[in-house]
Write a protein that holds these residues in place. Structure first.
Motif, PDB file in Angstrom:
ATOM      1  N   PHE A 158       0.858  -1.184   0.000  1.00  0.00           N
ATOM      2  CA  PHE A 158       0.000   0.000   0.000  1.00  0.00           C
ATOM      3  C   PHE A 158       0.897   1.237   0.000  1.00  0.00           C
ATOM      4  O   PHE A 158       1.759   1.388   0.858  1.00  0.00           O
ATOM      5  N   TYR A 159       0.685   2.104  -0.971  1.00  0.00           N
ATOM      6  CA  TYR A 159       1.486   3.318  -1.114  1.00  0.00           C
ATOM      7  C   TYR A 159       0.852   4.437  -0.305  1.00  0.00           C
ATOM      8  O   TYR A 159      -0.241   4.914  -0.628  1.00  0.00           O
ATOM      9  N   VAL A 160       1.516   4.835   0.754  1.00  0.00           N
ATOM     10  CA  VAL A 160       0.980   5.830   1.675  1.00  0.00           C
ATOM     11  C   VAL A 160       1.330   7.235   1.184  1.00  0.00           C
ATOM     12  O   VAL A 160       2.503   7.581   1.034  1.00  0.00           O
ATOM     13  N   SER A 161       0.289   8.025   0.946  1.00  0.00           N
ATOM     14  CA  SER A 161       0.452   9.418   0.534  1.00  0.00           C
ATOM     15  C   SER A 161      -0.535  10.264   1.331  1.00  0.00           C
ATOM     16  O   SER A 161      -1.492  10.807   0.786  1.00  0.00           O
ATOM     17  N   THR A 162      -0.293  10.342   2.637  1.00  0.00           N
ATOM     18  CA  THR A 162      -1.222  11.017   3.537  1.00  0.00           C
ATOM     19  C   THR A 162      -1.322  12.505   3.246  1.00  0.00           C
ATOM     20  O   THR A 162      -2.417  13.096   3.281  1.00  0.00           O
ATOM     21  N   GLU A 163      -0.191  13.127   2.965  1.00  0.00           N
ATOM     22  CA  GLU A 163      -0.176  14.584   2.774  1.00  0.00           C
ATOM     23  C   GLU A 163      -1.041  15.018   1.598  1.00  0.00           C
ATOM     24  O   GLU A 163      -1.767  16.009   1.680  1.00  0.00           O
ATOM     25  N   VAL A 170      -2.483   1.266  -5.980  1.00  0.00           N
ATOM     26  CA  VAL A 170      -1.798   1.573  -7.232  1.00  0.00           C
ATOM     27  C   VAL A 170      -0.747   2.635  -6.938  1.00  0.00           C
ATOM     28  O   VAL A 170      -1.036   3.640  -6.285  1.00  0.00           O
ATOM     29  N   LYS A 171       0.472   2.435  -7.405  1.00  0.00           N
ATOM     30  CA  LYS A 171       1.553   3.373  -7.127  1.00  0.00           C
ATOM     31  C   LYS A 171       1.214   4.773  -7.643  1.00  0.00           C
ATOM     32  O   LYS A 171       1.037   4.969  -8.846  1.00  0.00           O
ATOM     33  N   PRO A 172       1.115   5.763  -6.744  1.00  0.00           N
ATOM     34  CA  PRO A 172       0.788   7.129  -7.182  1.00  0.00           C
ATOM     35  C   PRO A 172       2.026   7.889  -7.646  1.00  0.00           C
ATOM     36  O   PRO A 172       3.147   7.370  -7.602  1.00  0.00           O
ATOM     37  N   THR A 173       1.813   9.123  -8.076  1.00  0.00           N
ATOM     38  CA  THR A 173       2.927   9.954  -8.535  1.00  0.00           C
ATOM     39  C   THR A 173       3.917  10.207  -7.405  1.00  0.00           C
ATOM     40  O   THR A 173       5.137  10.119  -7.590  1.00  0.00           O
ATOM     41  N   LYS A 174       3.397  10.528  -6.224  1.00  0.00           N
ATOM     42  CA  LYS A 174       4.231  10.776  -5.050  1.00  0.00           C
ATOM     43  C   LYS A 174       3.707   9.951  -3.885  1.00  0.00           C
ATOM     44  O   LYS A 174       2.498   9.789  -3.733  1.00  0.00           O
ATOM     45  N   PHE A 175       4.601   9.440  -3.069  1.00  0.00           N
ATOM     46  CA  PHE A 175       4.176   8.716  -1.872  1.00  0.00           C
ATOM     47  C   PHE A 175       5.284   8.797  -0.833  1.00  0.00           C
ATOM     48  O   PHE A 175       6.446   9.068  -1.134  1.00  0.00           O
ATOM     49  N   ILE A 203     -17.602   4.637  -3.537  1.00  0.00           N
ATOM     50  CA  ILE A 203     -16.241   4.140  -3.772  1.00  0.00           C
ATOM     51  C   ILE A 203     -15.320   5.269  -4.200  1.00  0.00           C
ATOM     52  O   ILE A 203     -15.564   5.940  -5.205  1.00  0.00           O
ATOM     53  N   GLU A 204     -14.259   5.469  -3.429  1.00  0.00           N
ATOM     54  CA  GLU A 204     -13.165   6.361  -3.780  1.00  0.00           C
ATOM     55  C   GLU A 204     -11.883   5.600  -3.477  1.00  0.00           C
ATOM     56  O   GLU A 204     -11.460   5.497  -2.316  1.00  0.00           O
ATOM     57  N   GLY A 205     -11.297   5.002  -4.512  1.00  0.00           N
ATOM     58  CA  GLY A 205     -10.147   4.129  -4.316  1.00  0.00           C
ATOM     59  C   GLY A 205      -8.850   4.685  -4.852  1.00  0.00           C
ATOM     60  O   GLY A 205      -7.892   3.924  -5.033  1.00  0.00           O
ATOM     61  N   GLU A 206      -8.811   5.989  -5.137  1.00  0.00           N
ATOM     62  CA  GLU A 206      -7.598   6.623  -5.658  1.00  0.00           C
ATOM     63  C   GLU A 206      -7.027   5.852  -6.842  1.00  0.00           C
ATOM     64  O   GLU A 206      -5.842   5.545  -6.909  1.00  0.00           O
ATOM     65  N   GLY A 207      -7.913   5.513  -7.787  1.00  0.00           N
ATOM     66  CA  GLY A 207      -7.490   4.816  -8.995  1.00  0.00           C
ATOM     67  C   GLY A 207      -7.682   3.317  -8.968  1.00  0.00           C
ATOM     68  O   GLY A 207      -7.530   2.646  -9.991  1.00  0.00           O
ATOM     69  N   TYR A 208      -8.049   2.766  -7.805  1.00  0.00           N
ATOM     70  CA  TYR A 208      -8.209   1.313  -7.678  1.00  0.00           C
ATOM     71  C   TYR A 208      -9.686   0.905  -7.752  1.00  0.00           C
ATOM     72  O   TYR A 208     -10.042  -0.222  -7.439  1.00  0.00           O
ATOM     73  N   GLU A 209     -10.541   1.795  -8.219  1.00  0.00           N
ATOM     74  CA  GLU A 209     -11.983   1.545  -8.257  1.00  0.00           C
ATOM     75  C   GLU A 209     -12.373   0.316  -9.085  1.00  0.00           C
ATOM     76  O   GLU A 209     -13.268  -0.448  -8.663  1.00  0.00           O
ATOM     77  N   PRO A 210     -11.763   0.075 -10.257  1.00  0.00           N
ATOM     78  CA  PRO A 210     -12.166  -1.108 -11.040  1.00  0.00           C
ATOM     79  C   PRO A 210     -11.976  -2.421 -10.291  1.00  0.00           C
ATOM     80  O   PRO A 210     -12.840  -3.316 -10.340  1.00  0.00           O
ATOM     81  N   GLU A 211     -10.868  -2.559  -9.576  1.00  0.00           N
ATOM     82  CA  GLU A 211     -10.615  -3.780  -8.810  1.00  0.00           C
ATOM     83  C   GLU A 211     -11.579  -3.919  -7.636  1.00  0.00           C
ATOM     84  O   GLU A 211     -11.985  -5.037  -7.281  1.00  0.00           O
ATOM     85  N   ILE A 212     -11.941  -2.789  -7.037  1.00  0.00           N
ATOM     86  CA  ILE A 212     -12.893  -2.824  -5.927  1.00  0.00           C
ATOM     87  C   ILE A 212     -14.245  -3.327  -6.415  1.00  0.00           C
ATOM     88  O   ILE A 212     -14.886  -4.184  -5.786  1.00  0.00           O
ATOM     89  N   LEU A 213     -14.684  -2.821  -7.560  1.00  0.00           N
ATOM     90  CA  LEU A 213     -15.958  -3.263  -8.126  1.00  0.00           C
ATOM     91  C   LEU A 213     -15.899  -4.733  -8.522  1.00  0.00           C
ATOM     92  O   LEU A 213     -16.859  -5.484  -8.319  1.00  0.00           O
ATOM     93  N   GLY A 235      -2.331   5.566 -10.858  1.00  0.00           N
ATOM     94  CA  GLY A 235      -0.940   5.347 -11.187  1.00  0.00           C
ATOM     95  C   GLY A 235      -0.144   6.603 -11.500  1.00  0.00           C
ATOM     96  O   GLY A 235      -0.660   7.717 -11.461  1.00  0.00           O
ATOM     97  N   PRO A 236       1.128   6.422 -11.827  1.00  0.00           N
ATOM     98  CA  PRO A 236       2.019   7.558 -12.098  1.00  0.00           C
ATOM     99  C   PRO A 236       1.610   8.362 -13.322  1.00  0.00           C
ATOM    100  O   PRO A 236       1.979   9.527 -13.452  1.00  0.00           O
ATOM    101  N   ASN A 237       0.837   7.757 -14.236  1.00  0.00           N
ATOM    102  CA  ASN A 237       0.363   8.482 -15.415  1.00  0.00           C
ATOM    103  C   ASN A 237      -0.969   9.189 -15.172  1.00  0.00           C
ATOM    104  O   ASN A 237      -1.513   9.818 -16.089  1.00  0.00           O
TER     105      ASN A 237
END
Length: 271
Positions: A158-163, A170-175, A203-213, A235-237
């Motif tokens: 899990f990529y933690v990006s609290t700020e 999914v790996k975000p741009t910054k974490f 559902i708010e999965g920061e880009g992981y919504e398809p897998e959640i569904l 993801g990074p893109n």
């Protein structure tokens, strides 16, 4: 709302060497007073947590920049925005309705629902450990789950990006760091909670919504409404998931009820 220039200046101050917690609190309270707002900010040094109050309502948060942005216009305003952005004004809620809030963060969705449903019927799922600690304080009477939802049962990085509020599987741009967290399918979780009927699944999965569904399986048949965030967060893109989400729900017995274009959020209803 304060204009963009002022907002950028205030954010810059909060992130500067001059923006101590108490200096930031003082500035935000001055702004609130000048704008005639009833909200007031505090900082609990002992517990290292921020607090905002509005009349008899209080919320806690840990990241001051995000928290100020959330509650600068008031706690009730924050709840109203979430209701509007997820198009939930289209739903007539009853006290006994069950709500599943995936990606609950601090539990703010309940601010806009607390006059309509019982707190014990609010099921908040938040995988980020630090956000979950705040969630426990904001929603002590609700059912809280410190896991991530996905299309498998097990453990994942899990990529933690609290700020920035972008923590995701999914790996975000910054974490900030990567931790292993438990992941559960939604159909398994709802079975464990013995849920037969769900009024709303948000559902708010920061880009992981398809897998959640995908992990919801046949449990989707128990949902009357589904509200999703399909913005450019995957993801990074920074890809959008709105198209994938919409096609999936349309192919699984739902139709779109309403859409909030600025944030790529939409409400679906089961046919």
């Amino acid at each position: 709302m304060i204009n963009n220039f002022a907002s950028k200046f205030v954010k810059k101050f909060h992130n500067s060497i001059f923006g101590t917690n108490f200096a930031s609190i003082f500035l935000e309270n001055c702004i609130a007073s000048l704008r005639g707002k009833k909200n007031k900010f505090y900082y609990n040094k002992k517990d290292k947590i921020f607090i905002v109050s509005e009349n008899s309502i209080k919320r806690k948060f840990i990241n001051k920049v995000r928290g100020f942005a959330f509650y600068r216009n008031g706690i009730k305003s924050r709840g109203k925005f979430l209701i509007t952005s997820y198009c939930l004004q289209n739903i007539n809620f009853d006290e006994n309705d069950v709500i599943i809030d995936c990606g609950a963060n601090f539990g703010d969705l309940f601010i806009g629902l607390e006059d309509n449903i019982a707190p014990t019927n609010y099921i908040a799922i938040e995988p980020n450990p630090s956000d979950f600690e705040v969630l426990k304080q904001n929603s002590p009477k609700s059912i809280l789950v410190n896991k991530a939802l996905g299309n498998l049962n097990g453990t994942m990085p899990f990529y933690v990006s609290t700020e920035d509020g972008d923590s995701s599987l999914v790996k975000p741009t910054k974490f900030e760091k990567v931790i292993d967290i438990p992941v559960v399918r939604l159909d398994k979780l709802t079975k464990e909670l013995n849920l037969d009927k769900i009024k709303l699944l948000k559902i708010e999965g920061e880009g992981y919504e398809p897998e959640i569904l995908e992990g919801a399986g046949k449990m989707l048949n128990k949902c009357e409404y589904i509200a999703v965030d399909g913005g450019y967060e995957r993801g990074p893109n920074c890809e959008q998931t709105f198209t994938t989400i919409t096609n999936y729900l349309l192919n699984n017995g739902f139709e779109m009820k309403d859409i909030y274009f600025p944030w790529y959020r939409a409400l679906f209803i089961r046919k």
